[in-house]
Design a protein around this motif. Structure first.
Motif, PDB file in Angstrom:
ATOM      1  N   ASP A  29     -32.799   2.349  59.690  1.00 40.86           N
ATOM      2  CA  ASP A  29     -32.065   2.808  60.854  1.00 40.86           C
ATOM      3  C   ASP A  29     -31.368   1.599  61.466  1.00 40.86           C
ATOM      4  O   ASP A  29     -31.522   0.466  61.029  1.00 40.86           O
ATOM      5  CB  ASP A  29     -32.983   3.531  61.855  1.00 40.86           C
ATOM      6  N   GLU A  30     -30.558   1.818  62.506  1.00 42.65           N
ATOM      7  CA  GLU A  30     -29.698   0.749  63.004  1.00 42.65           C
ATOM      8  C   GLU A  30     -30.481  -0.431  63.563  1.00 42.65           C
ATOM      9  O   GLU A  30     -30.174  -1.588  63.265  1.00 42.65           O
ATOM     10  CB  GLU A  30     -28.761   1.314  64.080  1.00 42.65           C
ATOM     11  N   HIS A  44     -31.240   9.706  61.479  1.00 41.40           N
ATOM     12  CA  HIS A  44     -30.375   8.646  61.990  1.00 41.40           C
ATOM     13  C   HIS A  44     -28.911   8.843  61.592  1.00 41.40           C
ATOM     14  O   HIS A  44     -28.032   8.171  62.137  1.00 41.40           O
ATOM     15  CB  HIS A  44     -30.868   7.272  61.520  1.00 41.40           C
ATOM     16  N   HIS A  45     -28.620   9.766  60.669  1.00 39.38           N
ATOM     17  CA  HIS A  45     -27.232  10.017  60.312  1.00 39.38           C
ATOM     18  C   HIS A  45     -26.460  10.650  61.476  1.00 39.38           C
ATOM     19  O   HIS A  45     -25.239  10.463  61.580  1.00 39.38           O
ATOM     20  CB  HIS A  45     -27.158  10.915  59.070  1.00 39.38           C
ATOM     21  N   SER A  65     -29.603  12.063  68.345  1.00 37.16           N
ATOM     22  CA  SER A  65     -29.280  10.640  68.368  1.00 37.16           C
ATOM     23  C   SER A  65     -30.274   9.822  69.178  1.00 37.16           C
ATOM     24  O   SER A  65     -30.168   8.601  69.236  1.00 37.16           O
ATOM     25  CB  SER A  65     -27.871  10.416  68.944  1.00 37.16           C
ATOM     26  N   HIS A  66     -31.243  10.475  69.815  1.00 38.98           N
ATOM     27  CA  HIS A  66     -32.137   9.748  70.707  1.00 38.98           C
ATOM     28  C   HIS A  66     -33.609  10.054  70.445  1.00 38.98           C
ATOM     29  O   HIS A  66     -34.428  10.025  71.350  1.00 38.98           O
ATOM     30  CB  HIS A  66     -31.802  10.066  72.172  1.00 38.98           C
ATOM     31  N   GLY A  67     -33.951  10.334  69.189  1.00 37.98           N
ATOM     32  CA  GLY A  67     -35.345  10.616  68.863  1.00 37.98           C
ATOM     33  C   GLY A  67     -36.141   9.346  68.637  1.00 37.98           C
ATOM     34  O   GLY A  67     -35.602   8.263  68.462  1.00 37.98           O
ATOM     35  N   TYR A  81     -39.203   2.386  59.213  1.00 39.87           N
ATOM     36  CA  TYR A  81     -38.742   2.251  57.843  1.00 39.87           C
ATOM     37  C   TYR A  81     -38.831   3.549  57.063  1.00 39.87           C
ATOM     38  O   TYR A  81     -38.641   3.560  55.853  1.00 39.87           O
ATOM     39  CB  TYR A  81     -39.542   1.140  57.137  1.00 39.87           C
ATOM     40  N   GLU A  82     -39.112   4.632  57.745  1.00 36.54           N
ATOM     41  CA  GLU A  82     -39.141   5.935  57.090  1.00 36.54           C
ATOM     42  C   GLU A  82     -38.441   6.966  57.968  1.00 36.54           C
ATOM     43  O   GLU A  82     -39.072   7.837  58.542  1.00 36.54           O
ATOM     44  CB  GLU A  82     -40.583   6.371  56.809  1.00 36.54           C
ATOM     45  N   PRO A  83     -37.123   6.844  58.127  1.00 31.25           N
ATOM     46  CA  PRO A  83     -36.397   7.835  58.913  1.00 31.25           C
ATOM     47  C   PRO A  83     -36.681   9.238  58.381  1.00 31.25           C
ATOM     48  O   PRO A  83     -36.759   9.450  57.180  1.00 31.25           O
ATOM     49  CB  PRO A  83     -34.929   7.444  58.688  1.00 31.25           C
ATOM     50  N   ARG A  84     -36.838  10.176  59.294  1.00 33.37           N
ATOM     51  CA  ARG A  84     -37.239  11.526  58.898  1.00 33.37           C
ATOM     52  C   ARG A  84     -36.073  12.301  58.285  1.00 33.37           C
ATOM     53  O   ARG A  84     -34.959  12.285  58.794  1.00 33.37           O
ATOM     54  CB  ARG A  84     -37.745  12.288  60.120  1.00 33.37           C
ATOM     55  N   GLU A  85     -36.363  12.985  57.199  1.00 32.42           N
ATOM     56  CA  GLU A  85     -35.342  13.843  56.610  1.00 32.42           C
ATOM     57  C   GLU A  85     -35.149  15.059  57.502  1.00 32.42           C
ATOM     58  O   GLU A  85     -36.095  15.605  58.066  1.00 32.42           O
ATOM     59  CB  GLU A  85     -35.754  14.270  55.204  1.00 32.42           C
ATOM     60  N   MET A  86     -33.895  15.468  57.626  1.00 29.80           N
ATOM     61  CA  MET A  86     -33.592  16.631  58.470  1.00 29.80           C
ATOM     62  C   MET A  86     -34.151  17.914  57.875  1.00 29.80           C
ATOM     63  O   MET A  86     -34.263  18.050  56.658  1.00 29.80           O
ATOM     64  CB  MET A  86     -32.073  16.794  58.612  1.00 29.80           C
TER      65      MET A  86
END
Length: 379
Positions: free
Chosen positions: A191-192, A282-283, A326-328, A333-338
């Motif tokens: 993520d950013e 994060h997309h 955008s604010h979760g 290092y493991e962004p959640r899949e939608m």
């Protein structure tokens, strides 16, 4: 921007080696599928020398790429389901200093920046065991021999690599053979915030001395690339790598002369993600940032004016959706899949955005048909 045309992967790797005689760093941005990992492999191979029996007698490149992670593999203790360890391939020169350099103490300060678990390296059995402190019935206790997540495993291997790079920078005898360090996409799905943290940390480590190995970093992560460019400033070549017109050829574009159009690269990354279905929370944040940059460029009031839904109610819904997503509080290092429903919303919002604004259509080759009409946005 000036472009250099190179006939094949071997010529490209040789060009990078020669250019590093003038500057210590070379940073390369390339879309996935361009050939970054193959380039790192070719660069490494060109530094090898062979004996009469084709055994490797000399090498000069310490590298981090997909093959580095393959030097580690799990023994999950399927029989007892109790002692889980990460096995190390002790035959690799990657681990030359493991038995003599107290690597635990070198890795731990690096790992503590990113993770909350601990580890122990057994140089007799060539394995790593992990532990974590947890609270049970109000008391803190240490759980041994745990299996860490894939993201945690990746960051451990990354910190292992950084500790070895530090030894090479210090001129340690075990790594005197390292003339080049080649790093290809060190951590995937950043993520950013963590793209910034990892890039900054890497740059600070590499810039501790003007001596030591020359360094190539290649990445498909646009923010990671941008941070490294800012950190290295004039000490680095800054390139965009693209496939050439001829089969197997490459174009290396110098991005130093003017600002790199990062939002366009972000758009291509988002387009590829929504096309493949590999969409993470994060997309949404990335899409909002591109909308903000587009609004600034066009002189519009704010990013919400770039939401291209034809209906007012849909426009309000899409704005609310982007705000929420955008604010979760998402894993480092493991962004959640939608969820599939959210993926559908993302595709609709994204496709309406890029078809409602005059972006270069060649950036999105499968979204427009030959006649120039767009595919259905809910496809």
């Amino acid at each position: 921007m000036a472009a250099i045309l190179l006939s094949d992967l071997s010529t490209l790797a040789q060009y990078l080696r020669e250019s590093l005689e003038l500057k210590k760093f070379s940073i390369i941005y390339a879309y996935n599928g361009t050939g970054k990992t193959r380039l790192s492999g070719e660069f490494k191979e060109q530094g090898k020398k062979f004996g009469e029996d084709r055994e490797v007698t000399q090498r000069d490149t310490l590298y981090f790429n997909a093959f580095t992670e393959d030097l580690f593999n799990w023994d999950n203790d399927l029989k007892n389901d109790r002692k889980r360890v990460l096995k190390i391939n002790g035959d690799s020169r990657f681990f030359s200093g493991l038995e003599t350099q107290e690597m635990d103490n070198r890795i731990r300060p690096l790992l503590n920046r990113y993770a909350d678990f601990d580890f122990r390296i057994d140089t007799t059995e060539w394995e790593v065991s992990f532990s974590r402190e947890v609270e049970i019935d109000g008391k803190r206790t240490t759980v041994e021999d745990i299996k860490v997540s894939r993201g945690e495993e990746n960051i451990f291997i990354w910190c292992f690599f950084l500790a070895i790079v530090q030894l090479a920078l210090d001129g340690d005898e075990a790594y005197e053979w390292v003339k080049y360090v080649y790093i290809d996409d060190p951590i995937s799905s950043l993520d950013e915030n963590n793209a910034i943290a990892v890039a900054h940390h890497l740059a600070q480590l590499l810039m501790t001395t003007d001596k030591g190995p020359r360094v190539v970093v290649s990445t498909h992560h646009v923010l990671f690339f941008n941070v490294l460019c800012n950190e290295f400033k004039g000490k680095a070549y800054k390139h965009l790598l693209k496939r050439g017109a001829a089969l197997g050829s490459y174009s290396l574009v110098d991005t130093s002369a003017r600002p790199f159009l990062h939002h366009l690269s972000n758009l291509v990354e988002l387009y590829d993600a929504q096309s493949s279905g590999s969409l993470y929370t994060h997309h949404f944040n990335m899409m909002r940032r591109v909308m903000e940059q587009t609004a600034n460029f066009l002189g519009l009031d704010d990013w919400k004016t770039c939401i291209a839904a034809p209906d007012g109610a849909d426009k309000a819904l899409h704005k609310r959706f982007i705000d929420l997503m955008s604010h979760g509080d998402y894993s480092l290092y493991e962004p959640r899949e939608m969820m599939e429903e959210n993926k559908a919303y993302f595709r609709t919002i994204f496709r309406q955005f890029i078809t409602g604004h005059p972006f270069n259509r060649t950036l999105f080759p499968n979204l427009f048909n030959i006649a120039g009409a767009t595919q259905a946005v809910d496809a």
